[in-house]
Design an enzyme around this catalytic site. Structure first.
Site, PDB file in Angstrom:
ATOM      1  N   GLU A 368      28.007  29.463  41.560  1.00  0.00           N
ATOM      2  CA  GLU A 368      28.260  28.480  42.769  1.00  0.00           C
ATOM      3  C   GLU A 368      27.646  29.096  44.127  1.00  0.00           C
ATOM      4  O   GLU A 368      28.255  28.775  45.017  1.00  0.00           O
ATOM      5  CB  GLU A 368      29.476  27.945  42.642  1.00  0.00           C
ATOM      6  CG  GLU A 368      29.960  27.259  41.474  1.00  0.00           C
ATOM      7  CD  GLU A 368      31.439  26.833  41.367  1.00  0.00           C
ATOM      8  OE1 GLU A 368      31.712  25.900  40.751  1.00  0.00           O
ATOM      9  OE2 GLU A 368      32.188  27.735  42.054  1.00  0.00           O
TER      10      GLU A 368
HETATM   11  C1  TNX Z   1      34.597  26.579  38.936  1.00  0.00           C
HETATM   12  S1  TNX Z   1      33.922  28.324  36.824  1.00  0.00           S
HETATM   13  C2  TNX Z   1      34.653  27.831  39.618  1.00  0.00           C
HETATM   14  C3  TNX Z   1      35.703  28.366  39.951  1.00  0.00           C
HETATM   15  C4  TNX Z   1      36.698  27.404  40.268  1.00  0.00           C
HETATM   16  C5  TNX Z   1      36.945  26.563  39.080  1.00  0.00           C
HETATM   17  C6  TNX Z   1      38.154  25.641  38.906  1.00  0.00           C
HETATM   18  C7  TNX Z   1      33.239  29.162  38.058  1.00  0.00           C
HETATM   19  C8  TNX Z   1      32.391  30.304  37.569  1.00  0.00           C
HETATM   20  N1  TNX Z   1      33.531  28.713  39.276  1.00  0.00           N
HETATM   21  O1  TNX Z   1      35.452  28.860  41.543  1.00  0.00           O
HETATM   22  O2  TNX Z   1      38.008  28.285  40.496  1.00  0.00           O
HETATM   23  O3  TNX Z   1      35.779  25.856  38.697  1.00  0.00           O
HETATM   24  O4  TNX Z   1      37.997  25.101  37.559  1.00  0.00           O
END
Ligand code: TNX
Length: 575
Positions: A368
């Site tokens: 992300e």
């Molecule tokens: C996605 S999964 C994220 C996290 C969040 C999560 C909540 C991932 C690698 N990144 O930053 O906490 O969703 O479900």
């Protein structure tokens, strides 16, 4: 990994229907001894033996079937004539090797509180059960680095393995075969019967893990140790700690002290946050290692870094400190990939962390980073990967790392919700291995049902069946099973604020993921799993562990012990 087809627990007939076995023939013979012998023998000993013989003849078979184990063992051969009852005078004897003796002490530590028996630990060159429990380290046993064999006979118990890890897993199995009251912290009057037979067991995948996000909410060392206990129970061998995120930086770094003194003081919702000193972290790593669990530390880069930018604005693209963040959005922050100082920061942080971490892995996040795109992103990741390699560690990152160049050994943690992922499959063709954590099966922060009081639902609801009914070996299209290192269940903690919250989301789904990581696919069977899992409710209750009473599971309604005690405690006493 064994490819030998095995009958598995589902193929094993229930032992409940078999006729009552005759136990301890010696004692029975003694009870029938003629008058002449009686006169010579010590009366008290004879009375005791007669009482035991009578009790055993009247006694029911062991309450648990040999196959009642989670994760399901590779091979189970029950022998109803081999049921055995742990006697008060039992001795635990292990191979004269420090690692084997450590497991023996752990076993004694597990059994002493509820039984009230002294269970002394001794060593021997060739340990024999001799009416007690033998832990035998034998490097000619060909069950891999983690396999074990468990034999329960009328002469006692023998666990055999070529490694201490194997012995440790054998002990976890043994623990589950005892009555649930074994979880009591206080002595319980119970017949500590074990079902006779042989279990031969080894894991399907070498990597079986869970992740705890200590960044969104901070959790005390004691809470983390307790999570380690839960992992150990189900033969998981990796604890991934998500140590940094926008809402807080949780690990001390001497060369960048403000990361914790400033960046560690916040968390989701405005609470005080916190961080681990190096001694705290080492305590977690050591406690885990004693339970054959490797800690995988994660520093999430280049995104999820607001807390670092609060502490060191020089890392921010605009060199301006952002306000501390206590919300739950993602994807807005990043360290400046165009500034050399950023790479000094990465090298210093990962260098100090590597020095504290005995395990082979460093997880560098990579998820992300919405504002670092294309070649800037891959260029950043490739430099970070080289820094990790330079520290002698193997890089792990979320699957967003896939487009970056391959580096020997690298591992991608796949968290998609749709198994069609050509970019990840291509990275695997270039040599990457995968840890599989599907958002819609393995994300333990997802709610079980709409009324689950905490958790998310962006990846859907995950009830126990959804957590159980998938196959890590075939889940991602065009990725062969051989490229799958294993499976991991992440627990993100935006909505999780206490140990009870952690346990509510972990149990009973963690055992489902553990079984996918450990058990041969041939044993996979929802109905069988559900029935085996049902017996764990009374265990957790007795141990004071919170869990979700999932309506899909036919929980046993008989309490493990008549008077319930519910005192949560961490299993911290070092053997
Ligand atoms: C996605 S999964 C994220 C996290 C969040 C999560 C909540 C991932 C690698 N990144 O930053 O906490 O969703 O479900």
């Amino acid at each position: 990994m064994s490819t030998t087809p095995s009958p598995g627990p589902t193929a094993v007939p229930a032992t409940d229907a078999v006729p009552l076995p005759t136990r301890e023939p010696d004692a029975a013979t003694l009870a029938q001894a003629d008058a002449a012998t009686l006169a010579q023998a010590d009366a008290a000993t004879l009375a005791q033996a007669a009482e035991r013989a009578a009790g055993d003849l009247l006694a029911p078979p062991a309450r648990h079937r040999l196959a009642d184990v989670v994760p399901a063992p590779q091979q189970v051969q029950p022998d109803p004539t081999g049921d055995w009852v742990l006697p008060a005078e039992a001795v635990i004897v292990a191979t004269a090797d420090p690692a084997a003796l450590a497991v023996a002490e752990q076993l004694a530590h597990l059994l002493r509180p509820a039984t009230g028996y002294p269970l002394p630990v001794t060593d021997a060159t060739t340990p024999e059960p001799a009416g007690g429990i033998a832990l035998v380290l034998d490097d000619t046993v060909d069950l891999g680095a983690e396999g074990y064999r468990l034999d329960i006979t009328t002469d006692g118990v023998r666990v055999t393995a070529s490694t201490a890890a194997g012995l440790f897993y054998g002990v976890q199995t043994l623990r589950q075969l005892l009555p649930a009251a074994i979880e009591s912290r206080d002595p319980v009057t119970e017949r500590w019967a074990l079902p006779g037979g042989t279990i031969t067991d080894a894991p399907r995948f070498p990597y079986r893990g869970a992740m705890l996000d200590v960044a969104r909410h901070f959790f005390a060392v004691e809470d983390v140790l307790r999570v380690v206990d839960h992992l150990a129970r189900y033969k998981l061998n990796h604890l991934h700690l998500h140590l940094t995120d926008d809402q807080g930086w949780r690990i001390a770094v001497d060369s960048w002290p403000k990361l914790t003194t400033l960046g560690g003081t916040t968390e989701v919702g405005g609470g005080p946050g916190g961080h681990y000193t190096k001694a705290d972290y080492t305590r977690i790593v050591t406690y885990a290692a004693d339970r054959h669990i490797t800690v995988v530390p994660e520093i999430d880069l280049p995104g999820h870094t607001n807390a670092a930018l609060v502490a060191y604005p020089e890392l921010a693209p605009d060199k301006i400190a952002p306000p501390p963040y206590t919300g739950t959005e993602v994807g807005f922050s990043y360290v400046d990939p165009a500034d050399e100082r950023t790479y000094d920061f990465v090298a210093d942080v990962l260098g100090e962390l590597a020095a504290l971490t005995p395990g082979p892995w460093l997880h560098v996040g990579g998820d992300e980073a919405f504002k670092v795109k294309g070649e800037v992103y891959t260029g950043f990741v490739e430099r970070v990967q080289r820094i990790v390699a330079g520290l002698g560690k193997t890089v792990v990152g979320w699957h967003q790392l896939a487009p970056a160049a391959h580096l020997d050994g690298r591992v991608l943690q796949w968290w998609g919700t749709n198994g069609e992922d050509p970019t990840t499959a291509e990275a695997v063709r270039r040599g990457a291995r995968l840890i599989i954590s599907p958002g819609n099966h393995a994300y333990l922060d997802m709610k079980y049902a709409p009324d689950t009081p905490i958790g998310h639902d962006w990846a859907g609801l995950i009830d126990v069946r959804k957590a159980y009914d998938w196959d890590p070996g075939t889940h991602v299209a065009d990725v062969p099973t051989e490229a799958v290192l294993g499976v991991e269940a992440p627990l993100w903690t935006e909505s999780v604020t206490s140990l009870a919250d952690i346990e509510l989301l972990l149990l009973p789904r963690l055992p489902a993921i553990a079984e996918l990581g450990w058990s041969p696919r041939a044993t996979h069977d929802w109905n069988g799993f559900r029935d085996r899992l049902a017996g764990h409710g009374p265990r957790w209750e007795t141990a004071g562990i919170t869990f979700h009473r999932a309506p899909e599971i036919p929980w046993s309604t008989t309490p493990a012990i008549p008077t319930q005690r519910n005192v949560p405690q961490t299993d911290t006493t070092k053997p």
